[in-house]
Write a protein that holds these residues in place. Structure first.
Motif, PDB file in Angstrom:
ATOM      1  N   SER A 573      50.190 109.191  32.921  1.00  0.00           N
ATOM      2  CA  SER A 573      49.760 108.070  33.775  1.00  0.00           C
ATOM      3  C   SER A 573      48.429 107.458  33.349  1.00  0.00           C
ATOM      4  CB  SER A 573      49.652 108.544  35.228  1.00  0.00           C
ATOM      5  OG  SER A 573      48.618 109.521  35.343  1.00  0.00           O
ATOM      6  N   GLY A 574      47.658 108.182  32.554  1.00  0.00           N
ATOM      7  CA  GLY A 574      46.322 107.712  32.189  1.00  0.00           C
ATOM      8  C   GLY A 574      45.310 107.871  33.307  1.00  0.00           C
ATOM      9  N   GLU A 575      45.690 108.577  34.350  1.00  0.00           N
ATOM     10  CA  GLU A 575      44.835 108.741  35.526  1.00  0.00           C
ATOM     11  C   GLU A 575      43.865 109.904  35.336  1.00  0.00           C
ATOM     12  OE1 GLU A 575      45.399 109.465  40.369  1.00  0.00           O
ATOM     13  OE2 GLU A 575      47.147 109.275  39.047  1.00  0.00           O
ATOM     14  N   THR A 576      42.642 109.702  35.842  1.00  0.00           N
ATOM     15  CA  THR A 576      41.671 110.795  35.864  1.00  0.00           C
ATOM     16  C   THR A 576      42.049 111.731  37.005  1.00  0.00           C
ATOM     17  OG1 THR A 576      39.920 109.371  35.016  1.00  0.00           O
ATOM     18  CG2 THR A 576      39.239 111.409  36.082  1.00  0.00           C
ATOM     19  N   ILE A 577      42.344 112.989  36.681  1.00  0.00           N
ATOM     20  CA  ILE A 577      42.927 113.883  37.690  1.00  0.00           C
ATOM     21  C   ILE A 577      42.008 115.049  38.068  1.00  0.00           C
ATOM     22  CG2 ILE A 577      45.261 113.303  36.961  1.00  0.00           C
ATOM     23  CD1 ILE A 577      45.366 116.049  35.548  1.00  0.00           C
ATOM     24  N   ALA A 578      40.953 115.287  37.278  1.00  0.00           N
ATOM     25  CA  ALA A 578      40.052 116.406  37.583  1.00  0.00           C
ATOM     26  C   ALA A 578      38.728 116.192  36.861  1.00  0.00           C
ATOM     27  CB  ALA A 578      40.663 117.744  37.173  1.00  0.00           C
ATOM     28  N   GLY A 579      37.723 116.898  37.337  1.00  0.00           N
ATOM     29  CA  GLY A 579      36.415 116.815  36.695  1.00  0.00           C
ATOM     30  C   GLY A 579      35.603 118.066  36.970  1.00  0.00           C
ATOM     31  N   CYS A 580      34.758 118.423  36.016  1.00  0.00           N
ATOM     32  CA  CYS A 580      33.834 119.543  36.175  1.00  0.00           C
ATOM     33  C   CYS A 580      32.453 119.093  35.707  1.00  0.00           C
ATOM     34  CB  CYS A 580      34.261 120.751  35.346  1.00  0.00           C
ATOM     35  SG  CYS A 580      35.769 121.563  35.890  1.00  0.00           S
ATOM     36  N   GLN A 581      31.448 119.446  36.477  1.00  0.00           N
ATOM     37  CA  GLN A 581      30.082 119.151  36.077  1.00  0.00           C
ATOM     38  C   GLN A 581      29.426 120.428  35.565  1.00  0.00           C
ATOM     39  OE1 GLN A 581      27.320 117.650  39.106  1.00  0.00           O
ATOM     40  NE2 GLN A 581      26.389 116.379  37.523  1.00  0.00           N
ATOM     41  N   PHE A 582      28.868 120.314  34.368  1.00  0.00           N
ATOM     42  CA  PHE A 582      28.177 121.424  33.730  1.00  0.00           C
ATOM     43  C   PHE A 582      26.743 121.004  33.444  1.00  0.00           C
ATOM     44  CE2 PHE A 582      32.651 121.538  32.458  1.00  0.00           C
ATOM     45  CZ  PHE A 582      33.023 122.812  32.861  1.00  0.00           C
ATOM     46  N   ILE A 583      25.793 121.894  33.710  1.00  0.00           N
ATOM     47  CA  ILE A 583      24.380 121.586  33.503  1.00  0.00           C
ATOM     48  C   ILE A 583      23.760 122.665  32.631  1.00  0.00           C
ATOM     49  CG2 ILE A 583      22.156 121.166  34.613  1.00  0.00           C
ATOM     50  CD1 ILE A 583      23.692 120.189  37.061  1.00  0.00           C
ATOM     51  N   THR A 584      23.093 122.226  31.568  1.00  0.00           N
ATOM     52  CA  THR A 584      22.554 123.148  30.574  1.00  0.00           C
ATOM     53  C   THR A 584      21.041 123.044  30.508  1.00  0.00           C
ATOM     54  OG1 THR A 584      24.570 122.853  29.262  1.00  0.00           O
ATOM     55  CG2 THR A 584      22.676 123.873  28.171  1.00  0.00           C
ATOM     56  N   THR A 585      20.386 124.194  30.565  1.00  0.00           N
ATOM     57  CA  THR A 585      18.930 124.274  30.444  1.00  0.00           C
ATOM     58  C   THR A 585      18.563 125.554  29.709  1.00  0.00           C
ATOM     59  OG1 THR A 585      18.898 123.376  32.707  1.00  0.00           O
ATOM     60  CG2 THR A 585      16.776 123.953  31.727  1.00  0.00           C
ATOM     61  N   ASN A 586      17.805 125.406  28.625  1.00  0.00           N
ATOM     62  CA  ASN A 586      17.288 126.573  27.901  1.00  0.00           C
ATOM     63  C   ASN A 586      18.370 127.605  27.583  1.00  0.00           C
ATOM     64  OD1 ASN A 586      14.595 125.615  27.918  1.00  0.00           O
ATOM     65  ND2 ASN A 586      14.347 126.334  30.020  1.00  0.00           N
ATOM     66  N   GLY A 587      19.528 127.114  27.136  1.00  0.00           N
ATOM     67  CA  GLY A 587      20.593 128.014  26.707  1.00  0.00           C
ATOM     68  C   GLY A 587      21.476 128.543  27.811  1.00  0.00           C
ATOM     69  N   ILE A 588      21.198 128.170  29.069  1.00  0.00           N
ATOM     70  CA  ILE A 588      22.026 128.603  30.204  1.00  0.00           C
ATOM     71  C   ILE A 588      22.924 127.440  30.623  1.00  0.00           C
ATOM     72  CG2 ILE A 588      22.059 129.502  32.559  1.00  0.00           C
ATOM     73  CD1 ILE A 588      19.184 130.489  32.081  1.00  0.00           C
ATOM     74  N   VAL A 589      24.222 127.620  30.556  1.00  0.00           N
ATOM     75  CA  VAL A 589      25.186 126.600  30.982  1.00  0.00           C
ATOM     76  C   VAL A 589      25.698 126.987  32.363  1.00  0.00           C
ATOM     77  CG1 VAL A 589      27.316 125.379  30.432  1.00  0.00           C
ATOM     78  CG2 VAL A 589      25.853 126.225  28.585  1.00  0.00           C
ATOM     79  N   GLN A 590      25.526 126.101  33.322  1.00  0.00           N
ATOM     80  CA  GLN A 590      25.966 126.359  34.690  1.00  0.00           C
ATOM     81  C   GLN A 590      27.193 125.501  35.021  1.00  0.00           C
ATOM     82  OE1 GLN A 590      24.912 128.626  36.678  1.00  0.00           O
ATOM     83  NE2 GLN A 590      22.805 129.145  36.076  1.00  0.00           N
ATOM     84  N   TYR A 591      28.250 126.165  35.470  1.00  0.00           N
ATOM     85  CA  TYR A 591      29.425 125.477  36.010  1.00  0.00           C
ATOM     86  C   TYR A 591      29.055 125.106  37.447  1.00  0.00           C
ATOM     87  CZ  TYR A 591      34.191 125.364  38.087  1.00  0.00           C
ATOM     88  OH  TYR A 591      35.339 125.031  38.777  1.00  0.00           O
ATOM     89  N   HIS A 592      28.704 123.837  37.662  1.00  0.00           N
ATOM     90  CA  HIS A 592      28.039 123.451  38.912  1.00  0.00           C
ATOM     91  C   HIS A 592      29.022 123.013  39.994  1.00  0.00           C
ATOM     92  CE1 HIS A 592      24.670 122.385  41.395  1.00  0.00           C
ATOM     93  NE2 HIS A 592      25.004 121.104  41.436  1.00  0.00           N
ATOM     94  N   LEU A 593      29.773 121.951  39.747  1.00  0.00           N
ATOM     95  CA  LEU A 593      30.706 121.426  40.737  1.00  0.00           C
ATOM     96  C   LEU A 593      31.995 121.006  40.038  1.00  0.00           C
ATOM     97  CD1 LEU A 593      28.276 119.103  42.766  1.00  0.00           C
ATOM     98  CD2 LEU A 593      29.039 121.387  43.417  1.00  0.00           C
ATOM     99  N   SER A 594      33.100 121.023  40.778  1.00  0.00           N
ATOM    100  CA  SER A 594      34.370 120.607  40.175  1.00  0.00           C
ATOM    101  C   SER A 594      35.332 120.150  41.259  1.00  0.00           C
ATOM    102  CB  SER A 594      34.991 121.754  39.365  1.00  0.00           C
ATOM    103  OG  SER A 594      35.353 122.819  40.221  1.00  0.00           O
ATOM    104  N   GLY A 595      36.408 119.528  40.820  1.00  0.00           N
ATOM    105  CA  GLY A 595      37.443 119.103  41.757  1.00  0.00           C
ATOM    106  C   GLY A 595      38.695 118.674  41.021  1.00  0.00           C
TER     107      GLY A 595
END
Length: 694
Positions: A573-595
């Protein structure tokens, strides 16, 4: 009636402090605040307080706190740059019964924006110098004979004569224009000019004549009271240095016409020129100006008049304070003040940082921190009545910092400290083995007690070292559960063997049906926000998890840390169906929010997005990839089970809880009618809060 007058940005205005103290005659206090604890005016004030920079996010809340602490009845600002801010926020103070003696936003804008000043004066039919907003238009006017050298070049949004030049040739004009444009961006004027930097410089004709300073005064309702003039005999650093008091009917008529049109509040400092018998009006600064002492010493006591106005007195009864006379010459002179700086000014071993630049500098010094420790994240996370504070401690080469949100406890004089949503706690540098934290304990308890902080709560960060040794014997640490880390220091092949086989199958199937890309536009961010909200609706999330749209945009559009959103696109469909926000600081990657959109849950797109970030984070050479834990930190729920399919590298997730004043804490619990003991902390706030799905 007792009046407590607060002067903001007090600076060097000692004369005003003393005029008001004399007028109060002991029936009230003069409180002076400034960001510089060594500002001279603070010496003469009854009460002196250091405040953040006016552009700091906590500035208004800090002023509000001061008004409550010292029962302030009126605020007077002495800084052009602050006037728009206080005018915009007048209602906040006036709801608390504090009179803000500052004009409305329109009057402030007309005075602050010198182009609007020009247009306002012209509309009134008064004379003012020819004014041009671009170099090209000024050059054309010179060639057409409408303008001639020397000229005046000045910032459109200016203060204290900063950046004023007097070019006398084409070459000087072009060089001055370019230089001032660069300088503006580097001075305190940069913040107010940034929204229209291309038109931030004005070019005006230079008038030759007698220069006058005017105090044009309206009462607190905007009704005209009087105009008090002086002829300037000499200037220094943009302020009148020597002057003679003048009574001139034409100047008074000009002042009255101006005052009735603008309807400003209180005293307005104006500049005028008398050229060949014609009056020209230049500047309108709706505040006490540097020339007011000349008017005061010549016989008009505006300090006493202000206080009478605050007490409800009418203008007709204030003539005894107006004995203005002409012909008095006065000259300013410097005096040396002994300043009793508090020990904390020089002893930086323990500080409570509220300014963004100081906060950032400390983080750079510590080096090892997460995005949850940054000022930017605290700023976008805080509620209206919370103040971000970074407590810092230095002992030899040891550095410790703990960020908090300080909040008032409603209907009490007390406060408590909490943390942002996420993994916070102490950050540090050079903590030795067997660290003796006794001195740190003394300092931090002293701070909490001096600031009426009753309890402290923080979630600790499983990836920041030495948090337990720093907090040893300070309250109590409790294990809330565990979080899942993907060990991205292993090679990709080894990582893959740690992923559960069924999860690999899901990911491979999803990869055939979906493509992945980064969010790049505001439309992409909005898609993610909508998907996140839909996800929260589906799981019946608490209100506190519905972060504002402002939160998402500010979290994404920053250079303080690396914030990325991966989007899953349905190939069919070409539709955006999901997303995840990742935040990186000083080598630490945080899985912050998603849906994930409800109609596409069967495709398991979140699993694919996490796996793609796992690969990216490994290729980028990062250290940790934190997926977080289960609901409330539990290890036995479906959320934790889902995350554990990626890795069995579990880290303990701990909470720090501290009761500073047990007696008051118990009183607050009883006052709120809480009789059943729970794990909620602090118990007197036993309502829905961020306690905690991480």
């Amino acid at each position: 009636m007792k009046q407590n007058i607060l002067f903001t940005c007090a600076g060097r205005r000692n004369y005003l402090i003393n005029y008001f103290k004399e007028a109060l005659n002991g029936n009230g206090n003069v409180i002076a605040v400034d960001q510089d604890l060594l500002a001279p005016a603070l010496v003469d004030a009854d009460i002196a307080v250091q405040v953040p920079d006016i552009y700091d996010a906590s500035y208004i809340s800090k002023l509000l706190e001061i008004t409550k602490t010292y029962s302030v009845t009126a605020i007077i600002s002495l800084n052009d740059l602050e006037l728009p801010l206080l005018s915009k926020n007048k209602s906040i103070f006036e709801k608390e019964g504090v009179k803000v003696i500052i004009s409305d936003e329109n009057a402030i804008d007309i005075g602050f924006d010198k182009l609007k000043t020009f247009n306002f004066i012209k509309k009134l039919g008064l004379n003012t110098p020819k004014t041009f907003t671009s170099l090209d238009s000024a050059l054309k006017a010179i060639r057409d004979g409408e303008l001639e050298f020397p000229l005046v070049l000045k910032p459109r949004w200016g203060s204290a004569s900063i950046g004023i030049e007097f070019p006398e040739s084409f070459e000087e004009l072009e060089l001055s224009y370019k230089l001032q444009k660069m300088k503006i961006e580097k001075t305190i004027l940069g913040e107010v000019s940034k929204h229209d930097i291309e038109h931030s410089i004005l070019i005006q004709e230079k008038l030759n004549g007698n220069e006058y300073g005017l105090d044009v005064v309206n009462d607190l309702e905007g009704n005209y009271f009087g105009t008090f003039a002086r002829e300037k005999l000499s200037m220094r650093s943009g302020e009148t240095d020597k002057a003679i008091s003048v009574i001139n009917k034409n100047i008074e008529k000009l002042g009255e016409k101006l005052a009735r049109a603008l309807k400003h509040i209180g005293s307005m400092d104006c500049d005028a020129f008398l050229v060949n018998g014609t009056l020209y009006l230049l500047e309108l600064n709706p505040r006490f100006g540097g020339g007011y002492p000349f008017s005061h010493e010549a016989g008009v006591n505006l300090a006493a008049i202000y206080i009478e106005w605050l007490n409800g007195e009418e203008n007709k009864n204030l003539l005894k304070y107006n004995n203005y006379k002409s012909g008095f010459i006065f000259s300013k002179c410097d005096r040396l003040l002994k300043i009793k700086a508090p020990k904390s000014y020089f002893d930086k071993s323990f500080e409570a940082i509220t300014l963004q630049t100081d906060w950032l500098n400390f983080l750079k010094e510590v080096e090892n921190y997460d995005f949850y420790h940054t000022y930017h994240y605290h700023l976008i996370s805080k509620s209206e009545h919370e103040t971000p504070v970074l407590i810092t401690y230095k002992e030899n080469d040891i550095l410790i910092g703990i960020p908090f949100l300080i909040r008032n406890i409603p209907n009490t004089p007390y406060k408590d400290a909490t943390c942002v949503y996420g993994y916070s706690g102490p950050i540090s540098k050079n903590i030795p083995t067997g660290f003796d934290n006794s001195r740190f304990i003394n300092e931090i308890f002293k701070y909490f007690k001096e600031n009426n902080i009753i309890s402290v709560f923080s979630r600790l960060n499983p990836y920041i070292e030495n948090q337990h040794s720093i907090l040893n014997d300070i309250g109590f640490l409790t294990k809330q559960g565990q979080v899942v880390n993907i060990n991205i220091q292993l090679d990709l092949k080894k990582q893959k063997t740690n992923i559960q086989n069924r999860l690999k199958t899901y990911i491979n199937n999803t990869r055939r049906n979906c493509s992945v890309r980064f969010a790049e536009t505001n439309e992409d961010i909005q898609d993610f926000i909508n998907i996140y909200y839909e996800n929260m609706d589906r799981v019946g999330a608490k209100k506190l998890y519905y972060f504002s749209e402002h939160y998402f945009y500010k979290l994404f559009n920053t250079d303080v840390f690396k914030s990325e959103i991966l989007l899953a696109i349905d190939n069919e469909s070409g539709e955006t169906i999901a997303g995840c926000q990742f935040i990186t600081t000083n080598g630490i990657v945080q899985y912050h929010l998603s849906g994930t959109k409800n109609n596409y849950l069967h495709l398991n797109p979140t699993k694919l997005l996490i796996d793609d970030m796992r690969i990216l984070a490994t290729q980028r050479g990062h250290k940790y990839f934190n997926l977080g834990g289960g609901l409330g930190g539990r290890a036995d729920d479906s959320l934790f089970h889902f995350k554990s399919l990626f890795s069995k590298d579990f880290r303990d997730f701990n909470l720090w809880k501290l009761i500073v004043n047990q007696d008051v804490y118990n009183e607050l619990v009883a006052k709120n009618g809480i009789t059943k003991a729970t794990d909620y902390f602090p118990l007197y706030r036993a309502i829905d809060d961020l306690n905690v799905n991480l």
